[in-house]
Design an enzyme around this catalytic site. Structure first.
Site, mmCIF file in Angstrom:
data_model
loop_
_atom_site.group_PDB
_atom_site.id
_atom_site.type_symbol
_atom_site.label_atom_id
_atom_site.label_comp_id
_atom_site.label_asym_id
_atom_site.label_seq_id
_atom_site.Cartn_x
_atom_site.Cartn_y
_atom_site.Cartn_z
ATOM 1 N N ASP A 172 0.827 -1.210 0.000
ATOM 2 C CA ASP A 172 0.000 0.000 0.000
ATOM 3 C C ASP A 172 0.862 1.262 0.000
ATOM 4 O OD1 ASP A 172 -2.185 1.681 0.196
ATOM 5 O OD2 ASP A 172 -2.634 1.200 2.286
ATOM 6 N N GLN B 191 -9.089 6.747 11.195
ATOM 7 C CA GLN B 191 -9.603 7.250 9.936
ATOM 8 C C GLN B 191 -9.091 8.668 9.681
ATOM 9 O OE1 GLN B 191 -11.669 5.285 11.958
ATOM 10 N NE2 GLN B 191 -11.168 3.669 10.499
ATOM 11 N N GLY B 192 -8.594 8.898 8.478
ATOM 12 C CA GLY B 192 -8.070 10.206 8.114
ATOM 13 C C GLY B 192 -6.562 10.290 8.213
#
Length: 272
Positions: free
Chosen positions: A135, A229-230
């Site tokens: 990733d 998240q973020g």
């Protein structure tokens, strides 16, 4: 317990990437909790941390921030490959006309720093969006940042990867795991964990399997500190070197489910 998530924000309203149970493959979710259990960070102490932004897609409340990144050369920024996916951007990166990197600014809507356009993008061809292996993506900036913004990258075998080593994760992501987003950069102290511990936390089955060849994980053995998240694409730094990029995890700040990071030393091409 919900399944693994990548830790980027998706959609015009900044919704979290689809959770397990909402998608057939229980894809990993973007990270943003570094900042779960973290503290405010000064950009002068971490000038290599940048925010990825599109106000058109994500709105102006957080200056369009949806992922993090890290400067590894004056015109090169590393981030998570899933941050450049259609699910996050709603199209291809070059179709997002206001896609910029916000550098040198801790407060997203504050003064100072600069917003730099993107001239090219490279997504790791071995990236697997189903498993989140590999990733990593590279952004080429339209203009160079100062050399002082650049952080070194830990190479294979560097002591920075040793289990038990203190590491710091940075981002503008969720600070509680319930959708509470800060306006300024935050950081949290975690520990690099052993591959055995990571494999035990993420053995596969209904979730995503930890792969030591392309991933590493870090967390607080007692829980409470993590990315969330973020925070996707943001840096994990140990001994002054970049060792990981926020990639995915199950929940935020849970002792039994540490954050999983792209192992930069094994995924980054020799020339970027």
């Amino acid at each position: 317990m919900h399944g693994p998530f990548t830790r980027a924000l998706t959609g015009a309203l900044g919704l979290i990437t689809a959770a397990a149970g909402q998608v057939a493959t229980a894809a990993p979710v973007a990270a943003d909790s570094v900042v779960v259990g973290g503290r405010q960070a000064l950009i002068a102490d971490a000038p290599w941390v940048v925010a990825l932004s599109s106000r058109d897609r994500f709105g102006g409340t957080r200056a369009g921030q949806f992922c993090g990144g890290v400067v590894v050369a004056p015109t090169k920024v590393l981030t998570a490959a899933h941050c450049l996916g259609r699910e996050a951007l709603g199209g291809e990166p070059w179709e997002v006309r206001d896609f910029v990197v916000i550098a040198g600014r801790a407060a997203l809507r504050g003064q100072g720093g600069q917003e730099v356009g993107i001239s090219d993008t490279w997504v790791n061809p071995d990236y697997d969006p189903t498993t989140n292996s590999g990733d990593l993506a590279v952004l080429t900036l339209a203009s160079a940042l100062p050399q002082s913004y650049v952080i070194g990258v830990a190479r294979p075998g560097d002591p920075a990867h040793t289990p038990g080593t203190d590491a710091d994760v940075y981002g503008w992501g969720d600070t509680t795991g319930t959708g509470t987003y800060p306006s300024t950069l935050r950081t949290a102290r975690v520990q690099v964990l052993s591959d055995t511990a990571c494999e035990r936390a993420y053995p596969g089955g209904f979730g995503v399997r930890y792969r030591s060849d392309t991933m590493l994980c870090a967390g607080d053995p007692q829980g409470g500190r993590d990315a969330c998240q973020g925070d996707s694409g943001g840096p994990l730094v140990a001994k002054g070197l970049l060792v990981g990029l926020v990639s995915w995890g199950s929940g935020c700040g849970q002792a039994e489910n540490p954050g999983v990071y792209t192992r930069v030393s094994s995924v980054l091409p020799e020339r970027i």
